[in-house]
Design an enzyme around this catalytic site. Sequence first.
Site, PDB file in Angstrom:
ATOM      1  N   GLU A 288       9.589  48.866  -7.023  1.00 43.35           N
ATOM      2  CA  GLU A 288      10.311  49.126  -5.770  1.00 43.35           C
ATOM      3  C   GLU A 288      10.683  47.821  -5.064  1.00 43.35           C
ATOM      4  O   GLU A 288       9.872  46.896  -4.976  1.00 43.35           O
ATOM      5  CB  GLU A 288       9.425  49.982  -4.863  1.00 43.35           C
ATOM      6  CG  GLU A 288      10.009  50.293  -3.506  1.00 43.35           C
ATOM      7  CD  GLU A 288       8.996  50.932  -2.571  1.00 43.35           C
ATOM      8  OE1 GLU A 288       9.424  51.504  -1.551  1.00 43.35           O
ATOM      9  OE2 GLU A 288       7.786  50.851  -2.855  1.00 43.35           O
ATOM     10  N   LYS A 352      16.195  56.658  -1.541  1.00 42.45           N
ATOM     11  CA  LYS A 352      14.975  57.354  -1.132  1.00 42.45           C
ATOM     12  C   LYS A 352      15.301  58.406  -0.081  1.00 42.45           C
ATOM     13  O   LYS A 352      16.010  58.134   0.896  1.00 42.45           O
ATOM     14  CB  LYS A 352      13.963  56.346  -0.587  1.00 42.45           C
ATOM     15  CG  LYS A 352      12.563  56.917  -0.360  1.00 42.45           C
ATOM     16  CD  LYS A 352      11.584  55.817   0.039  1.00 42.45           C
ATOM     17  CE  LYS A 352      10.165  56.347   0.204  1.00 42.45           C
ATOM     18  NZ  LYS A 352       9.234  55.288   0.619  1.00 42.45           N
ATOM     19  N   CYS A 405       8.200  55.231  -4.357  1.00 40.81           N
ATOM     20  CA  CYS A 405       6.952  55.027  -3.626  1.00 40.81           C
ATOM     21  C   CYS A 405       6.257  56.359  -3.347  1.00 40.81           C
ATOM     22  O   CYS A 405       5.997  57.124  -4.257  1.00 40.81           O
ATOM     23  CB  CYS A 405       7.228  54.236  -2.341  1.00 40.81           C
ATOM     24  SG  CYS A 405       5.735  53.641  -1.509  1.00 40.81           S
TER      25      CYS A 405
END
Length: 531
Positions: A288, A352, A405
């Site tokens: 990430e 995300k 994540c």
Amino acid sequence: MERLAGRIMLLWGVRRALLAIVAGAIGALALPPIGFFAALFVSFTLLVWLLDGVTGNPDRRHSFGLRSAFLTGWLFGFGYFVAGLWWLGNALLVEADEFAWALPLAIVGLPAVLAIFYGLATLVARLLWSDGWGRLAALAVGFGLAEWLRGFVATGFPWNAIGYGAMPIPLMMQSAHVIGVLGVTTLAVFAFSAPALIGTRKGMVPGLAVAALLLAAHLGYGAWRLSLPVENRPDTASLNIRLVQPVVDQARKIENVERVEIFNEHLALSAQPSAPGKPRPDIIVWPETSVPFILTENPDALARIGDLLQDGQVLITGAVRSEDRGAGLAPRYYNSVYLIDDKGQMLAASDKVHLTPFGEYVPYEDILRRLGFDNVISLPGGFSAASQRSMLTLPSGIGLYPLICYEIIFPDEWTDDLREAKALLNITNDAWFGVSPGPYQHFLQARIRAVETGLPLIRDANNGISALIDPYGRILSGLALNSRGVVDSTISVESVPERYRMSTRHNFWYVFFAITAIAAISRAGFIFGKN
């Protein structure tokens, strides 16, 4: 045992409150990296006896009993979440001069909020409480409902659900493939509470028998599923993957003065020759936000990635994406994952969807920013959430379902794209949490998502834990926490029937309503028996 149960029921005041906190903290021993699942038998046995102490007359629903039940659950949850989440304070110490003041909020404040859900769990249990083994079902109902709510209320934070403590190893993970982590949580609370019956005797034999049956089914199904032969189906394909774990200190990334050096480190690790006997990787994966600048604004970086990749290779990397909003408006920023080919061209991207509160955005921003709260990650205005998740489709046509994540901790956020995915992809940066239980807990939850969906998982982290995981939660290869380097391995991907991917959410509710029926019947029998 009966004497001990009686003494705990009669506790009052400070001693009662302290025992409730300790009981919750004991339960946290079941979480990674310790993984001592038997601790939950002690934890929930104590909780049942404490609740027995505030439900001496369960047919009288007076407000005092309800308040006492809620407080008992809240204290239990406070102990559990402080013991299980204290490491969150590490993220604030990366920039201690700016955020150290918020340490009490992370270490004590968040657990105090999360404990409200466990207070609601014991409040619900109090309404269904009886004096036999049915009260175990009542407690299971309360916790099943509480963990479900914790997954979406105020954007959700279902970290360390009780069910994870019942799944420390692959043998004990397979039940999640049928009923999901929420279903496992519900049944696990029943089983973990069963020893309390030894101290109160009533309903002991049937209650212990049901608990033993649940444990036998949990272990038996796990053993059976792990014994199944791996089938070589016609639609099976292999992916040769290289995971790059650079172990870049978070302070270096934040200082923003070593961007070129950090990028070069990723390139150098990726260029290492394959180990003897290992095939050339088809896919190289970076973690990430591993690219320390805006890729779309840096064609030289894309060119260097193209030079790194050999014919047919692709790179999957996390990076920040900016979106121009026009004159006079600040750009939007997204936490993204890119798929880049050997010509340095971006083939696909996904942003995300579920942002991390106080890490990537400030909830209730208008109020909290005035009180001094800000994002731990410094970006003007923070990150923006994408409206939908996009599948990453490899040149071969194989689809990867991306989760950035902590998106991977949510068991009920799958979209229809999951039906077409052949593997899960999780890139993360757990360097925020240092050497603490955090990365281990995150890793376990990622493994359970693989089991739930029946899909292999490609997981790459900045400082660990990076691994390739099969659909049974078994680690095929990986890199430990703070181990800098690369690992090459192969995973097989194949089509999996849709029912194995989307049915756990429904099966949880079947379990939940069945346990609720048991609790309700026991409660009704208790009331009518008294009359």
